[in-house]
Scaffold this active site. Structure first.
Site, PDB file in Angstrom:
ATOM      1  N   GLY A  80      -4.718  -2.401   5.200  1.00 58.52           N
ATOM      2  CA  GLY A  80      -3.900  -3.522   4.712  1.00 58.52           C
ATOM      3  C   GLY A  80      -4.590  -4.863   4.892  1.00 58.52           C
ATOM      4  N   ARG A  81      -5.137  -5.105   6.084  1.00 59.63           N
ATOM      5  CA  ARG A  81      -5.714  -6.416   6.354  1.00 59.63           C
ATOM      6  C   ARG A  81      -7.085  -6.606   5.718  1.00 59.63           C
ATOM      7  NH1 ARG A  81      -4.675  -3.260  10.663  1.00 59.63           N
ATOM      8  NH2 ARG A  81      -6.334  -2.617  12.084  1.00 59.63           N
ATOM      9  N   GLU A  94      10.549  -4.749   4.276  1.00 60.68           N
ATOM     10  CA  GLU A  94      10.674  -6.121   3.780  1.00 60.68           C
ATOM     11  C   GLU A  94      10.356  -6.196   2.289  1.00 60.68           C
ATOM     12  OE1 GLU A  94       9.035  -5.098   6.433  1.00 60.68           O
ATOM     13  OE2 GLU A  94       9.078  -6.548   8.070  1.00 60.68           O
ATOM     14  N   LYS A 112       0.838  -1.199   0.000  1.00 62.39           N
ATOM     15  CA  LYS A 112       0.000   0.000   0.000  1.00 62.39           C
ATOM     16  C   LYS A 112       0.877   1.254   0.000  1.00 62.39           C
ATOM     17  CE  LYS A 112      -3.576   2.240   2.716  1.00 62.39           C
ATOM     18  NZ  LYS A 112      -4.503   2.128   3.842  1.00 62.39           N
ATOM     19  N   HIS A 138      -3.183 -34.231  15.634  1.00 65.16           N
ATOM     20  CA  HIS A 138      -1.975 -34.989  15.993  1.00 65.16           C
ATOM     21  C   HIS A 138      -0.901 -34.071  16.566  1.00 65.16           C
ATOM     22  CE1 HIS A 138      -3.437 -38.739  14.231  1.00 65.16           C
ATOM     23  NE2 HIS A 138      -4.088 -37.910  13.414  1.00 65.16           N
ATOM     24  N   LYS A 196       9.573  -1.288  14.339  1.00 64.20           N
ATOM     25  CA  LYS A 196      10.126  -0.858  13.042  1.00 64.20           C
ATOM     26  C   LYS A 196      11.168   0.235  13.269  1.00 64.20           C
ATOM     27  CE  LYS A 196       6.012  -1.449  10.099  1.00 64.20           C
ATOM     28  NZ  LYS A 196       5.010  -0.759   9.293  1.00 64.20           N
TER      29      LYS A 196
HETATM   30  O1  F6P Z   1       2.481  -4.575   9.839  1.00 62.41           O
HETATM   31  C1  F6P Z   1       1.914  -3.332   9.661  1.00 62.41           C
HETATM   32  C2  F6P Z   1       1.339  -3.128   8.300  1.00 62.41           C
HETATM   33  O2  F6P Z   1       1.095  -1.759   8.151  1.00 62.41           O
HETATM   34  C3  F6P Z   1       0.091  -3.932   8.037  1.00 62.41           C
HETATM   35  O3  F6P Z   1      -1.040  -3.366   8.569  1.00 62.41           O
HETATM   36  C4  F6P Z   1       0.096  -3.992   6.559  1.00 62.41           C
HETATM   37  O4  F6P Z   1      -0.770  -4.962   6.123  1.00 62.41           O
HETATM   38  C5  F6P Z   1       1.551  -4.288   6.294  1.00 62.41           C
HETATM   39  O5  F6P Z   1       2.229  -3.535   7.274  1.00 62.41           O
HETATM   40  C6  F6P Z   1       2.060  -4.019   4.911  1.00 62.41           C
HETATM   41  O6  F6P Z   1       2.027  -2.661   4.560  1.00 62.41           O
HETATM   42  P1  F6P Z   1       2.211  -2.205   3.056  1.00 62.41           P
HETATM   43  O7  F6P Z   1       1.095  -2.774   2.254  1.00 62.41           O
HETATM   44  O8  F6P Z   1       2.174  -0.713   3.079  1.00 62.41           O
HETATM   45  O9  F6P Z   1       3.533  -2.719   2.569  1.00 62.41           O
END
Ligand code: F6P
Length: 554
Positions: free
Chosen positions: A262-263, A211, A205, A379, A519
């Protein structure tokens, strides 16, 4: 309501009359409710506690509740103003107060064309679906592998849904998902890929997530190093930060809006890998299923509104029974990533300790949500669910009809065997729910022959080991088949359920400030790990972290 009107808000759950009534009811009847007696007393119990929603049938009768519990819980929802808050959510009001935004994921699956926003959504969706169809035309696109790079909400939804809908997927395109900054995630994926037949989707987003950007850079280094040409053709982005994507060298971008959390973003262009896997028709069926659940949530009376009742039950268990976790047991291997998706949805949404006014709440909020598919889970940790010291409500998801994808020439004997295994699977799921509830008395244990017991072991002591307390609650959700439409409905059900409990708790289910501190600290630690020696750089670190940095330095 318009998006500029103030968002309606009732009193926080614990400040209502209904909360006090529930507390009294818990002491008088809730704490001691015995499911076996409840079934014996009321032959109508299953009917009374079964609910139907689009694509999902729910049996709630094995839960620690009676008609009065449900009545008080519905009173609680009313007193908290849940209906007005739900309407505000669905109308796109800024329910995410701390970020001043709507949480309008329902608009992504709406069929209403009257507002400009819906037309924008439809335009981006058709561009994204048209692109997915072009990729699916493998003869023309040449694409055989799609690598989706994203994390959190930009990974969990599409990863889970692609796995779930394997039976509906394009047979010639392999989907890969990479999320972790750990190179051990990306490296095995890259092995065996050819740049000319690979498409990389960078899903973020913000397009700033450490990452994702790091993995995108690594993927580009692989692509160029392996002789790939035309980054612009082989890399696309799903992001609301098109400028940053362009700066990276990506020209094809599918956008979305700041009101898509995001979620909750699977329904947006973050769903591109799913659209590539199942095609435009499948993706639209997913949205239609979710929309049907939105309508159910918006219009069904509270007492028979499945997401509402599940959300209220979560409050009942968390704050009155004080259960700390809930186990999700999908009896379908395709749903193996559903618990991980739900963990983010529920724990990132409702893992909050202050209310909308910033005041600490005096009650428990999000439970720990966890799980694995059955029968594997049986299991592993079902032992604890049956005989451990904690009561952990379990949620079974059973799928009546299997729909695996087999080669057209698969022998009938294989088909028959797999059909039989599906019946075994369902029998196991049902049996676990039954065992949790029924348990086994010491008398029953005494009467059993136990060939595996140690010879001469005291029979009375053994009976204690082999007793199950029972009365352990579970919910069973049934889907007819794991289709795109059914999956859409199931996921929307969970979204609205999480909204419901969050609304009762009076918290903001749509922000996630709790992920920021780590972070920021990691950004400060990184140079220490990259530097040649710690020296003064480590000043200000606590002694434990400083010593660990020292040990981990290359
Ligand atoms: O972990 C925090 C967060 O902001 C989540 O809410 C989101 O889904 C994720 O990082 C990824 O964010 P982005 O889509 O901006 O890379």
């Amino acid at each position: 309501m318009t998006t500029t009107e103030p968002v309606p808000r009732g009193p926080r759950g614990d400040r209502t009359v209904a909360w006090a009534a529930l507390a009294g009811h818990y002491e008088a009847h809730g704490r001691g409710l015995d499911l076996r007696e409840a079934f014996a007393r009321d032959p109508q119990r299953v009917r009374a506690f079964s609910l139907a929603a689009p694509e999902v049938q729910a049996d709630l009768s094995k839960n620690l509740l009676d008609a009065a519990t449900l009545r008080f819980l519905v009173d609680l929802a009313r007193e908290c103003g849940l209906e007005a808050r739900r309407d505000a959510l669905l109308a796109g009001a800024p329910v995410n107060a701390t970020e001043g935004r709507a949480a309008w994921h329902a608009a992504l699956r709406s069929t209403d064309g009257t507002r400009a926003v819906y037309r924008d959504v439809a335009a981006v969706r058709s561009a994204m679906l048209a692109y997915a169809e072009r990729v699916r035309d493998t003869a023309a696109s040449g694409i055989r592998d799609v690598v989706h790079i994203g994390i959190g909400g930009s990974d969990l939804g599409p990863r889970m849904a692609v796995r779930a809908l394997d039976a509906h997927a394009h047979p010639k395109i392999r989907l890969h998902f990479v999320s972790n900054v750990d190179g051990h995630d990306l490296a095995p994926v890259l092995r065996g890929l050819r740049p000319e037949s690979t498409l990389v989707i960078v899903a973020s987003k913000t397009f700033t997530t450490q990452e994702t950007i790091a993995n995108a850079q690594a993927a580009r280094a692989w692509f160029e190093g392996a002789g790939g040409r035309d980054v612009a053709r082989h890399f696309v982005a799903a992001t609301s930060n098109a400028e940053a994507a362009r700066a990276f060298g990506i020209e094809t971008t599918f956008g979305f809006w700041d009101w898509v959390g995001g979620r909750y973003s699977l329904w947006s262009s973050i769903g591109l890998p799913l659209a590539i896997a199942i095609g435009a028709v499948g993706f639209e069926a997913l949205l239609a299923g979710a929309h049907a659940m939105d309508r159910h949530f918006a219009t069904t009376p509270l007492a028979s509104n499945l997401p509402v009742v599940l959300g209220l039950l979560d409050v009942w268990y968390r704050d009155f029974h004080r259960f700390g976790s809930r186990c999700l047991a999908p009896y379908h291997q395709g749903l193996e990533r559903l618990p991980a998706w739900l963990q983010q949805l529920e724990m990132e949404s409702n893992g909050k300790r202050v209310d909308l006014d910033g005041e600490p709440v005096p009650f428990a909020t999000s439970p720990v949500v966890w799980g694995e598919p059955g029968t594997n889970a049986q299991h592993a940790y079902f032992q604890m669910l049956h005989q451990g010291t904690d009561t952990i409500p379990v949620e079974f998801v059973l799928v009546r009809r299997p729909n695996w994808r087999l080669p057209a020439d698969a022998p009938p004997a294989l088909r028959e065997q797999l059909a039989r295994q599906h019946r075994m699977l369902l029998a196991n799921g049902l049996a676990q729910a039954q065992a949790l509830m029924a348990g086994k008395t010491a008398d029953e244990a005494r009467r059993e022959r136990v060939p595996t017991a140690a010879p001469g072991f005291d029979a009375e002591v053994l009976a204690h080991h082999r007793t199950f307390p029972g009365n352990r609650p579970s919910t069973t959700l049934i889907l007819d088949a794991l289709t795109p439409r059914a999956l859409g409905a199931l996921l929307a059900l969970y979204e609205h359920r999480v909204f419901t409990s969050g609304a009762i708790w009076g918290i903001n289910s749509f922000d996630q400030w709790g992920v920021e501190l780590g972070k920021a600290l990691s950004a400060k630690l990184l140079p220490l790990l990259e530097g040649a020696s710690s020296g003064a750089d480590a000043d200000g670190l606590d002694a434990s972290t400083a010593a660990l940095v020292e040990r981990l330095r290359p």
